[in-house]
Motif scaffolding. Structure first.
Motif, PDB file in Angstrom:
ATOM      1  N   ALA A   9      45.229  38.342  48.687  1.00 11.53           N
ATOM      2  CA  ALA A   9      44.850  37.428  49.772  1.00 11.53           C
ATOM      3  C   ALA A   9      43.988  36.238  49.331  1.00 11.53           C
ATOM      4  CB  ALA A   9      44.148  38.183  50.901  1.00 11.53           C
ATOM      5  N   ALA A  10      44.148  35.829  48.073  1.00 18.23           N
ATOM      6  CA  ALA A  10      43.400  34.658  47.593  1.00 18.23           C
ATOM      7  C   ALA A  10      44.171  33.374  47.876  1.00 18.23           C
ATOM      8  CB  ALA A  10      43.119  34.781  46.099  1.00 18.23           C
ATOM      9  N   GLY A  11      45.436  33.509  48.240  1.00 14.72           N
ATOM     10  CA  GLY A  11      46.268  32.336  48.553  1.00 14.72           C
ATOM     11  C   GLY A  11      47.269  32.000  47.465  1.00 14.72           C
ATOM     12  N   LYS A  12      47.465  32.905  46.491  1.00 16.50           N
ATOM     13  CA  LYS A  12      48.368  32.560  45.386  1.00 16.50           C
ATOM     14  C   LYS A  12      49.827  32.504  45.804  1.00 16.50           C
ATOM     15  CE  LYS A  12      48.310  37.053  43.324  1.00 16.50           C
ATOM     16  NZ  LYS A  12      47.722  37.734  44.511  1.00 16.50           N
ATOM     17  N   GLY A  13      50.240  33.343  46.738  1.00 11.08           N
ATOM     18  CA  GLY A  13      51.638  33.343  47.181  1.00 11.08           C
ATOM     19  C   GLY A  13      52.012  32.022  47.837  1.00 11.08           C
TER      20      GLY A  13
ATOM     21  N   VAL B 260      50.752  25.859  32.077  1.00  6.32           N
ATOM     22  CA  VAL B 260      49.856  25.758  33.241  1.00  6.32           C
ATOM     23  C   VAL B 260      49.521  27.151  33.748  1.00  6.32           C
ATOM     24  CG1 VAL B 260      49.646  25.015  35.637  1.00  6.32           C
ATOM     25  CG2 VAL B 260      50.725  23.491  33.967  1.00  6.32           C
ATOM     26  N   LYS B 261      48.224  27.480  33.733  1.00 10.06           N
ATOM     27  CA  LYS B 261      47.773  28.774  34.249  1.00 10.06           C
ATOM     28  C   LYS B 261      46.705  28.533  35.312  1.00 10.06           C
ATOM     29  CE  LYS B 261      48.425  31.088  29.834  1.00 10.06           C
ATOM     30  NZ  LYS B 261      47.781  31.859  28.755  1.00 10.06           N
ATOM     31  N   LEU B 262      46.889  29.176  36.452  1.00 11.90           N
ATOM     32  CA  LEU B 262      45.903  29.052  37.534  1.00 11.90           C
ATOM     33  C   LEU B 262      45.396  30.448  37.868  1.00 11.90           C
ATOM     34  CD1 LEU B 262      48.099  26.808  39.874  1.00 11.90           C
ATOM     35  CD2 LEU B 262      46.240  26.007  38.434  1.00 11.90           C
ATOM     36  N   PHE B 263      44.094  30.578  38.009  1.00 11.65           N
ATOM     37  CA  PHE B 263      43.527  31.835  38.497  1.00 11.65           C
ATOM     38  C   PHE B 263      42.933  31.532  39.870  1.00 11.65           C
ATOM     39  CE2 PHE B 263      40.645  35.425  38.941  1.00 11.65           C
ATOM     40  CZ  PHE B 263      41.434  36.470  38.470  1.00 11.65           C
ATOM     41  N   VAL B 264      43.621  32.016  40.892  1.00  8.92           N
ATOM     42  CA  VAL B 264      43.249  31.699  42.270  1.00  8.92           C
ATOM     43  C   VAL B 264      42.414  32.832  42.837  1.00  8.92           C
ATOM     44  CG1 VAL B 264      44.126  31.071  44.546  1.00  8.92           C
ATOM     45  CG2 VAL B 264      45.430  30.466  42.514  1.00  8.92           C
ATOM     46  N   THR B 265      41.216  32.499  43.284  1.00  7.81           N
ATOM     47  CA  THR B 265      40.347  33.542  43.828  1.00  7.81           C
ATOM     48  C   THR B 265      39.633  33.020  45.075  1.00  7.81           C
ATOM     49  OG1 THR B 265      38.656  35.149  43.243  1.00  7.81           O
ATOM     50  CG2 THR B 265      38.387  32.947  42.329  1.00  7.81           C
ATOM     51  N   ALA B 266      38.885  33.897  45.720  1.00  4.55           N
ATOM     52  CA  ALA B 266      38.073  33.536  46.887  1.00  4.55           C
ATOM     53  C   ALA B 266      37.118  34.702  47.113  1.00  4.55           C
ATOM     54  CB  ALA B 266      38.947  33.310  48.119  1.00  4.55           C
ATOM     55  N   SER B 267      36.062  34.467  47.883  1.00  3.40           N
ATOM     56  CA  SER B 267      35.109  35.545  48.140  1.00  3.40           C
ATOM     57  C   SER B 267      35.822  36.685  48.864  1.00  3.40           C
ATOM     58  CB  SER B 267      33.961  35.029  49.003  1.00  3.40           C
ATOM     59  OG  SER B 267      34.444  34.754  50.313  1.00  3.40           O
TER      60      SER B 267
ATOM     61  N   ASP C 293      34.899  38.239  51.397  1.00  2.66           N
ATOM     62  CA  ASP C 293      34.827  38.043  52.835  1.00  2.66           C
ATOM     63  C   ASP C 293      35.915  37.071  53.319  1.00  2.66           C
ATOM     64  OD1 ASP C 293      33.277  38.913  55.115  1.00  2.66           O
ATOM     65  OD2 ASP C 293      32.859  36.767  55.386  1.00  2.66           O
ATOM     66  N   ALA C 294      36.075  35.973  52.584  1.00  2.57           N
ATOM     67  CA  ALA C 294      37.096  34.978  52.971  1.00  2.57           C
ATOM     68  C   ALA C 294      38.495  35.589  52.876  1.00  2.57           C
ATOM     69  CB  ALA C 294      36.996  33.751  52.054  1.00  2.57           C
ATOM     70  N   ARG C 295      38.720  36.379  51.838  1.00  2.00           N
ATOM     71  CA  ARG C 295      40.048  36.978  51.659  1.00  2.00           C
ATOM     72  C   ARG C 295      40.328  38.009  52.747  1.00  2.00           C
ATOM     73  NH1 ARG C 295      40.661  39.791  47.192  1.00  2.00           N
ATOM     74  NH2 ARG C 295      38.518  39.847  46.480  1.00  2.00           N
ATOM     75  N   ALA C 296      39.317  38.819  53.055  1.00  2.76           N
ATOM     76  CA  ALA C 296      39.504  39.846  54.090  1.00  2.76           C
ATOM     77  C   ALA C 296      39.744  39.186  55.449  1.00  2.76           C
ATOM     78  CB  ALA C 296      38.283  40.755  54.155  1.00  2.76           C
ATOM     79  N   ASP C 297      39.053  38.079  55.670  1.00  6.93           N
ATOM     80  CA  ASP C 297      39.210  37.367  56.935  1.00  6.93           C
ATOM     81  C   ASP C 297      40.638  36.845  57.087  1.00  6.93           C
ATOM     82  OD1 ASP C 297      37.548  36.779  59.155  1.00  6.93           O
ATOM     83  OD2 ASP C 297      37.925  34.649  58.721  1.00  6.93           O
ATOM     84  N   ARG C 298      41.143  36.238  56.013  1.00  6.41           N
ATOM     85  CA  ARG C 298      42.516  35.715  56.052  1.00  6.41           C
ATOM     86  C   ARG C 298      43.522  36.833  56.282  1.00  6.41           C
ATOM     87  NH1 ARG C 298      42.118  32.313  50.570  1.00  6.41           N
ATOM     88  NH2 ARG C 298      40.539  30.885  51.303  1.00  6.41           N
ATOM     89  N   ARG C 299      43.315  37.927  55.577  1.00  5.77           N
ATOM     90  CA  ARG C 299      44.248  39.052  55.688  1.00  5.77           C
ATOM     91  C   ARG C 299      44.206  39.627  57.108  1.00  5.77           C
ATOM     92  NH1 ARG C 299      48.715  40.609  54.278  1.00  5.77           N
ATOM     93  NH2 ARG C 299      49.039  42.817  54.015  1.00  5.77           N
ATOM     94  N   TYR C 300      42.992  39.705  57.644  1.00  7.20           N
ATOM     95  CA  TYR C 300      42.812  40.229  59.002  1.00  7.20           C
ATOM     96  C   TYR C 300      43.553  39.342  60.004  1.00  7.20           C
ATOM     97  CZ  TYR C 300      40.434  41.382  63.372  1.00  7.20           C
ATOM     98  OH  TYR C 300      40.175  41.731  64.669  1.00  7.20           O
TER      99      TYR C 300
ATOM    100  N   ASP D 231      38.784  28.399  43.195  1.00  7.46           N
ATOM    101  CA  ASP D 231      38.131  29.221  44.218  1.00  7.46           C
ATOM    102  C   ASP D 231      38.455  28.624  45.577  1.00  7.46           C
ATOM    103  OD1 ASP D 231      36.417  30.433  46.047  1.00  7.46           O
ATOM    104  OD2 ASP D 231      34.826  30.697  44.559  1.00  7.46           O
ATOM    105  N   THR D 232      39.250  29.343  46.368  1.00  6.02           N
ATOM    106  CA  THR D 232      39.730  28.799  47.645  1.00  6.02           C
ATOM    107  C   THR D 232      38.887  29.251  48.845  1.00  6.02           C
ATOM    108  OG1 THR D 232      41.283  30.630  48.025  1.00  6.02           O
ATOM    109  CG2 THR D 232      42.102  28.772  46.736  1.00  6.02           C
ATOM    110  N   SER D 233      37.674  29.800  48.573  1.00  5.39           N
ATOM    111  CA  SER D 233      36.832  30.307  49.677  1.00  5.39           C
ATOM    112  C   SER D 233      36.658  29.276  50.784  1.00  5.39           C
ATOM    113  CB  SER D 233      35.450  30.709  49.172  1.00  5.39           C
ATOM    114  OG  SER D 233      35.548  31.652  48.158  1.00  5.39           O
ATOM    115  N   ASP D 234      36.404  28.019  50.362  1.00  3.60           N
ATOM    116  CA  ASP D 234      36.161  26.966  51.351  1.00  3.60           C
ATOM    117  C   ASP D 234      37.284  25.941  51.389  1.00  3.60           C
ATOM    118  OD1 ASP D 234      33.625  28.032  52.082  1.00  3.60           O
ATOM    119  OD2 ASP D 234      32.838  27.263  50.181  1.00  3.60           O
ATOM    120  N   MET D 235      38.471  26.354  51.032  1.00  4.99           N
ATOM    121  CA  MET D 235      39.613  25.421  51.016  1.00  4.99           C
ATOM    122  C   MET D 235      40.703  25.934  51.935  1.00  4.99           C
ATOM    123  SD  MET D 235      40.491  24.651  47.054  1.00  4.99           S
ATOM    124  CE  MET D 235      39.339  23.912  45.929  1.00  4.99           C
TER     125      MET D 235
END
Ligand code: DC
Length: 210
Positions: free
Chosen positions: A14-18, A123-130, A132-139, A183-187
């Motif tokens: 749920a970091a937004g990589k898909g 090109v390598k990207l490591f996409v992450t987020a806090s 809390d932000a990931r759980a919120d999106r998934r929820y 880091d996509t927490s605030d994006m």
């Protein structure tokens, strides 16, 4: 463009990589492989048929990758559990490597794309987020699909899966040293896409399309 473009995207759930992988694939006109779907298919099929996951992985068929049950959280947990098995990973490796080596280039997303599947990807990207932000999106996503759940439960299940994926001995979830950390927490999705495009342009790749 400079050379064959292979984009390797890794990160926790749920970091937004898909979403990012699909948009980049469409933008550059590249085929996309969601490698998590392979592990989901193995986990679900092995569970349903009561067969060893290693055997299921060795004989995985395109039809096994279809079906809405692969997108559930139950499937995610089953996937994460079979993903610790070295033989399962080995049996899925060739297909993924072959996909990545297509003449056209490719986009792959998962947990070990930049470290194991395509260590030479330009090109390598490591996409992450806090968490809390990931759980919120998934929820929000689950609620949108009509699934009755509560956020603490989503958070706990996500943490359990991330811990298993990060602590396993075989190809753990880890950023490649040369990966761009996003880091996509605030994006939102647009901002993440723009940041990824800017990085890819710095690597010398631009879309030839409109
Ligand atoms: O990306 P996803 O949520 O669909 O992945 C499901 C599980 O599959 C994930 O928890 C761990 C495993 N996986 C993996 O071990 N390696 C990959 N390249 C992709 C997924």
């Amino acid at each position: 463009m400079s050379g064959r473009l292979v984009i390797a995207i890794d990160g926790p759930s749920a970091a937004g990589k898909g979403t990012l992988a699909k948009r980049l694939a469409a933008h550059f006109g590249l085929p996309h492989l969601d490698t998590g779907l392979l592990y989901r298919a193995v986990g679900v099929k092995a569970d349903r048929l009561g067969q060893p996951p290693e055997e299921v992985a060795a004989g995985l068929q395109p039809a096994d990758l279809l079906g809405p049950d692969l997108r559930t959280d139950v499937a995610g947990q089953l996937a994460s559990k079979v993903a610790v098995l070295t033989q399962v990973r080995d049996n899925l490796l060739n297909f993924q490597k072959k996909f990545a080596s297509q003449e056209s280039g490719a986009v792959l997303d998962g947990r070990d794309v930049g470290t194991v599947i395509c260590p030479d990807a330009p090109v390598k990207l490591f996409v992450t987020a806090s968490a809390d932000a990931r759980a919120d999106r998934r929820y929000q996503e689950l609620r949108g699909r009509g699934v009755d759940t509560i956020k603490p439960r989503v958070l706990a299940e996500m943490a359990e899966r991330d811990r298993r994926d990060s602590e396993r001995a075989a190809a753990p979830l880890i950023a490649a040293p040369d990966a761009f950390l996003l880091d996509t927490s605030d994006m939102d999705a647009d901002a993440a896409f723009a940041a990824a495009l800017a990085f890819i342009a710095r690597k010398g790749f631009r879309s030839s399309g409109p």
